[in-house]
Design an enzyme around this catalytic site. Structure first.
Site, short mmCIF file in Angstrom:
data_model
loop_
_atom_site.label_atom_id
_atom_site.label_comp_id
_atom_site.label_asym_id
_atom_site.label_seq_id
_atom_site.Cartn_x
_atom_site.Cartn_y
_atom_site.Cartn_z
N GLU A 52 0.88 -1.17 0.00
CA GLU A 52 0.00 0.00 0.00
C GLU A 52 0.92 1.22 0.00
OE1 GLU A 52 -2.92 0.13 3.03
OE2 GLU A 52 -3.84 -1.76 2.44
N ASP A 63 -5.69 9.24 9.37
CA ASP A 63 -4.41 8.73 9.82
C ASP A 63 -3.99 9.35 11.14
OD1 ASP A 63 -3.62 6.97 7.60
OD2 ASP A 63 -3.77 8.80 6.43
#
Length: 273
Positions: A52, A63
């Protein structure tokens, strides 16, 4: 819509061999272009079954602090979408098998231009997209065009995804399903396989797509634990932390940084065997 990519081939091969799968997240261009490319090129040999590749963005709201800062480091060194796709192309020059998924947010793609992005991403060797701020209701923006271009569009499911919601998420999902193991942001807390197994079983009953579990996975034991109930475990923050721990006071890579990151990935991969 069925789209065949390296992702499906990898999961089929792993299932046939009875092995689990390790997905590894790094942010493109972190801490700089050359070091990031060295890490990227070394990931398959270190044991990463799927990569990824984070598209750096100034406001990565899903995040946690570690990956937010990795985006900041990358952007500060001039990383942009063209450079990210260039890295994918350079990776593909030596590896035509490992699945490559771009992960991030819609804004950089929208700014690049959706059609141009999909053309360039497919040409570079991208297999899939995880765009965390595009729900199924916005599928016409990128999901459907991506599928038409031959790129898997991977949707997120979570502990909060209800039985009523799940069919909508699955409608145009392809490649695999990304199960967010916690409610919250990356790298801040963790859970156990026992806790989330009922949800994984519920999703398996509704879909034949492979399931990859992410958020809060940090060790080889975690990788083994989550591979026991799903098809893949994805590690991001713990890998990014190794990068952060091997920078000097000016956020520059110290000697051997890439080797340390790849050594950690190799340790993690023991949990997928």
């Amino acid at each position: 819509m069925s789209v065949e990519t390296r992702i499906g081939k990898m999961f089929a091969a792993k299932k046939a061999s009875g092995q689990g799968c390790l997905g590894v997240f790094i942010t493109a261009g972190d801490p700089d272009f050359d070091t990031s490319l060295e890490i990227l090129k070394g990931l398959p040999a270190a044991g990463a079954d799927m990569i990824e590749f984070g598209m750096p963005f100034s406001d990565p709201m899903a995040d946690g602090p570690a990956i937010q800062v990795s985006s900041q480091r990358s952007l500060a060194n001039g990383q942009n979408m063209k450079k990210t796709l260039k890295m994918v192309r350079e990776f593909r020059a030596q590896d035509d098998e490992t699945p490559m998924v771009l992960m991030g947010y819609y804004n950089p793609i929208y700014s690049y231009g959706v059609d141009a992005f999909l053309t360039d991403a497919k040409d570079a060797g991208v297999d899939g997209l995880i765009i965390v701020d595009l729900p199924p209701e916005e599928e016409s923006e990128l999901c459907l065009p991506a599928l038409k271009a031959g790129i898997n569009f991977i949707y997120l499911t979570a502990p909060t995804t209800t039985d009523e919601r799940l069919p909508r998420v699955l409608e145009n999902a392809s490649g695999f399903l990304y199960y967010v193991s916690i409610t919250g942001i990356t790298g801040t807390k963790s859970t156990t396989a026992e806790t989330i197994k009922p949800n994984i079983d519920r999703i398996k009953a509704a879909s034949d797509l492979p399931i990859a579990i992410g958020f809060g996975i940090k060790t080889a034991d975690n990788v083994a634990e989550f591979n026991s109930i799903a098809d893949a475990a994805i590690v991001g923050t713990a890998v990014v932390n190794v990068i952060a721990d091997n920078l000097d006071g000016d956020n520059r890579a110290t000697p051997g940084l890439a080797d340390k990151v790849l050594g950690f990935v190799s340790e993690l991969s023991e949990g997928s065997k």
